[in-house]
Scaffold this motif. Structure first.
Motif, PDB file in Angstrom:
ATOM      1  N   VAL A   1       0.864  -1.183   0.000  1.00 24.19           N
ATOM      2  CA  VAL A   1       0.000   0.000   0.000  1.00 24.19           C
ATOM      3  C   VAL A   1       0.899   1.231   0.000  1.00 24.19           C
ATOM      4  O   VAL A   1       1.418   1.619   1.044  1.00 24.19           O
ATOM      5  N   PRO A   2       1.130   1.841  -1.169  1.00 24.27           N
ATOM      6  CA  PRO A   2       1.989   3.026  -1.221  1.00 24.27           C
ATOM      7  C   PRO A   2       1.474   4.141  -0.311  1.00 24.27           C
ATOM      8  O   PRO A   2       0.268   4.335  -0.181  1.00 24.27           O
TER       9      PRO A   2
ATOM     10  N   LEU B   1       2.341  -0.972   8.273  1.00 21.61           N
ATOM     11  CA  LEU B   1       1.285  -1.548   7.431  1.00 21.61           C
ATOM     12  C   LEU B   1       1.971  -2.341   6.317  1.00 21.61           C
ATOM     13  O   LEU B   1       2.490  -1.785   5.349  1.00 21.61           O
TER      14      LEU B   1
ATOM     15  N   ALA C   1     -10.809  -6.352   1.313  1.00 21.20           N
ATOM     16  CA  ALA C   1      -9.401  -5.952   1.324  1.00 21.20           C
ATOM     17  C   ALA C   1      -9.012  -5.721   2.772  1.00 21.20           C
ATOM     18  O   ALA C   1      -9.524  -4.806   3.422  1.00 21.20           O
TER      19      ALA C   1
ATOM     20  N   PRO D   1      -6.160  -5.004   5.652  1.00 17.71           N
ATOM     21  CA  PRO D   1      -4.782  -4.559   5.890  1.00 17.71           C
ATOM     22  C   PRO D   1      -4.073  -5.488   6.877  1.00 17.71           C
ATOM     23  O   PRO D   1      -4.676  -5.926   7.865  1.00 17.71           O
TER      24      PRO D   1
ATOM     25  N   ARG E   1     -16.705   0.361  10.312  1.00 18.08           N
ATOM     26  CA  ARG E   1     -17.571  -0.343   9.368  1.00 18.08           C
ATOM     27  C   ARG E   1     -17.424  -1.850   9.544  1.00 18.08           C
ATOM     28  O   ARG E   1     -16.358  -2.341   9.892  1.00 18.08           O
TER      29      ARG E   1
ATOM     30  N   SER F   1     -17.039  -3.942   7.452  1.00 15.28           N
ATOM     31  CA  SER F   1     -16.062  -4.506   6.512  1.00 15.28           C
ATOM     32  C   SER F   1     -14.617  -4.197   6.910  1.00 15.28           C
ATOM     33  O   SER F   1     -13.690  -4.629   6.237  1.00 15.28           O
ATOM     34  N   ASP F   2     -14.433  -3.448   8.001  1.00 16.85           N
ATOM     35  CA  ASP F   2     -13.083  -3.008   8.376  1.00 16.85           C
ATOM     36  C   ASP F   2     -12.332  -4.059   9.185  1.00 16.85           C
ATOM     37  O   ASP F   2     -11.851  -3.793  10.303  1.00 16.85           O
TER      38      ASP F   2
ATOM     39  N   TYR G   1      -6.946   4.767  12.606  1.00 15.83           N
ATOM     40  CA  TYR G   1      -7.841   5.743  11.945  1.00 15.83           C
ATOM     41  C   TYR G   1      -7.694   7.112  12.625  1.00 15.83           C
ATOM     42  O   TYR G   1      -8.635   7.589  13.279  1.00 15.83           O
TER      43      TYR G   1
ATOM     44  N   TYR H   1      -3.126  -0.014 -10.625  1.00  8.97           N
ATOM     45  CA  TYR H   1      -4.006   0.751  -9.743  1.00  8.97           C
ATOM     46  C   TYR H   1      -5.226   1.189 -10.548  1.00  8.97           C
ATOM     47  O   TYR H   1      -5.121   1.429 -11.751  1.00  8.97           O
TER      48      TYR H   1
ATOM     49  N   PRO I   1     -15.106  -0.993  -0.150  1.00  7.75           N
ATOM     50  CA  PRO I   1     -14.427   0.095   0.561  1.00  7.75           C
ATOM     51  C   PRO I   1     -13.121  -0.405   1.165  1.00  7.75           C
ATOM     52  O   PRO I   1     -13.025  -1.548   1.610  1.00  7.75           O
ATOM     53  N   PHE I   2     -12.134   0.453   1.197  1.00  5.90           N
ATOM     54  CA  PHE I   2     -10.872   0.114   1.842  1.00  5.90           C
ATOM     55  C   PHE I   2     -10.252   1.394   2.376  1.00  5.90           C
ATOM     56  O   PHE I   2     -10.099   2.373   1.628  1.00  5.90           O
ATOM     57  N   THR I   3      -9.915   1.397   3.639  1.00  6.60           N
ATOM     58  CA  THR I   3      -9.248   2.541   4.258  1.00  6.60           C
ATOM     59  C   THR I   3      -7.847   2.123   4.667  1.00  6.60           C
ATOM     60  O   THR I   3      -7.692   1.274   5.545  1.00  6.60           O
ATOM     61  N   PRO I   4      -6.821   2.678   4.028  1.00  5.70           N
ATOM     62  CA  PRO I   4      -5.463   2.377   4.503  1.00  5.70           C
ATOM     63  C   PRO I   4      -5.314   2.824   5.957  1.00  5.70           C
ATOM     64  O   PRO I   4      -5.930   3.812   6.366  1.00  5.70           O
TER      65      PRO I   4
ATOM     66  N   LEU J   1      -4.145   7.900  -0.303  1.00  3.76           N
ATOM     67  CA  LEU J   1      -4.081   7.731  -1.753  1.00  3.76           C
ATOM     68  C   LEU J   1      -5.187   6.813  -2.265  1.00  3.76           C
ATOM     69  O   LEU J   1      -5.547   6.878  -3.441  1.00  3.76           O
ATOM     70  N   PHE J   2      -5.707   5.954  -1.390  1.00  4.99           N
ATOM     71  CA  PHE J   2      -6.672   4.938  -1.834  1.00  4.99           C
ATOM     72  C   PHE J   2      -7.915   4.969  -0.945  1.00  4.99           C
ATOM     73  O   PHE J   2      -7.830   5.267   0.248  1.00  4.99           O
TER      74      PHE J   2
ATOM     75  N   ALA K   1     -10.959  -0.912  -3.043  1.00  2.00           N
ATOM     76  CA  ALA K   1     -10.111  -1.955  -3.622  1.00  2.00           C
ATOM     77  C   ALA K   1     -10.971  -2.904  -4.438  1.00  2.00           C
ATOM     78  O   ALA K   1     -12.136  -3.154  -4.110  1.00  2.00           O
TER      79      ALA K   1
ATOM     80  N   LEU L   1      -5.729  -1.819  -5.703  1.00  5.20           N
ATOM     81  CA  LEU L   1      -6.192  -0.652  -4.950  1.00  5.20           C
ATOM     82  C   LEU L   1      -6.788   0.402  -5.880  1.00  5.20           C
ATOM     83  O   LEU L   1      -6.328   0.582  -7.014  1.00  5.20           O
TER      84      LEU L   1
END
Lengths: 153, 147
Positions: free
Chosen positions: A41-42, A48, A58, A60, A91, A93-94, A152, B17, B102-105, B116-117, B120, B129
């Motif tokens: 993840v850039p 992470l 997705a 992390p 959420r 989904s988190d 977060y 991406y 949804p995806f939260t880095p 940035l994202f 996903a 992503l």
């Protein structure tokens, strides 16, 4: 403490890290799995490690060692991925995952089987709520509120 | 979460991406852009009637890179704040092909404009992503080189 409280057991999971271990309630864990495709993840912090595709989500993957100021770990042949349910207030989904150095071990703990660890022997970080000793070993209990704040901000 | 009907797939140094296609204001071939031969993050410019738009070069880790193999640039933003990102390839994907979630880095975003994202595409164990347009614009503008 009453005998009933002494007998109250909490099903937990010991998650081996590099140099220490975490102790978490089993109810917080969704699954333990072998490592698989990890996608970077850039722009993310070093702790992470990346994101995995798990149950159509997705997720992390973090290095807890990296979060508490040690060198971030990487996936090794003995590693396992411990997927956690979302932290309260997030959420549904988190999901998130912690990289374990080896296979996590179930622990059934009660007041009678654990001792509080000397605070000077646990890492000085808000991410650790407490340290306990079980059978002579130190296990760290993460502070999930502090984790949420770090995840977060 | 991205909610566009289509996505652009940007290939950057073999990493892929996605970007909601509605965020793009232009996609240009390399040969219609003006090369910037300096040492900064801007590798090319698109001339417009109102001025010129910078196109930035990054590697797969989104670190500044003047990689030579890029072929296209995707521009996004509005007004005088349009910026571009160069890519080895850009393809249009339909939403029906994708399972975007949804995806939260985690952790502190790289800029004050956010991560940035924000989503996903999950295809089994494969994850691609999805770029957050606002986060990307803020990130690219933060690279400077447009003075």
């Amino acid at each position: 403490m009453t005998a009933a409280a002494d007998d109250e057991r909490i099903h937990s999971l010991e998650i081996p890290l590099i140099g220490t271990s975490l102790l978490v309630p089993s109810a917080a864990v969704a699954e333990v799995t072998n490592p698989f495709d990890l996608h970077p993840v850039p722009g993310a912090p070093a702790w992470l490690l990346g994101v995995i595709g798990w149950r159509a989500q997705a997720v992390p993957l973090i290095s807890f060692e990296g979060m508490i100021g040690q060198a971030a770990t990487s996936v090794q042949p003995s590693s396992k991925i411990v997927v956690f349910y979302p932290i309260t207030g997030r959420r549904e989904s988190d999901f998130y995952a912690i990289l374990s150095a080896s296979e996590p071990r179930p622990q059934s703990v009660s007041a009678a089987t654990i001792e509080t660890e000397d605070p000077t022997r646990i890492p000085d970080t808000p991410l650790i709520a407490a340290g306990v000793r079980i059978k002579g070993r130190t296990l760290l209990i993460p502070d999930f509120d502090a984790l949420r704040a770090a995840f977060y901000p | 979460m991205a909610d566009s009907s289509q996505y652009l797939c940007l290939v950057v140094e073999q990493a892929e991406y996605l970007l909601p296609s509605v965020a793009s204001v232009a996609i240009e071939q390399r040969d219609v852009l003006t090369a910037d031969n300096g040492l900064g993050a801007v590798v090319a410019w698109r001339q417009t009637r109102q001025g010129r738009w910078p196109a930035y070069g990054v590697n797969a880790s989104f670190q500044v890179s003047r990689t030579p193999q890029w072929q296209r640039a995707v521009f996004l933003g509005t007004g005088s704040s349009v910026v571009g990102l160069v890519a080895d390839d850009v393809r249009l994907l339909g939403r029906t092909d994708l399972h975007v979630v949804p995806f939260t880095p985690l952790g502190t975003p790289p800029t004050r404009f956010g991560h940035l994202f924000n989503a996903a595409w999950v295809d089994g164990q494969r994850v691609t992503l999805v770029l957050d347009p606002n986060g990307l614009i803020g990130f690219l503008r933060g690279l400077g080189g447009t003075a």
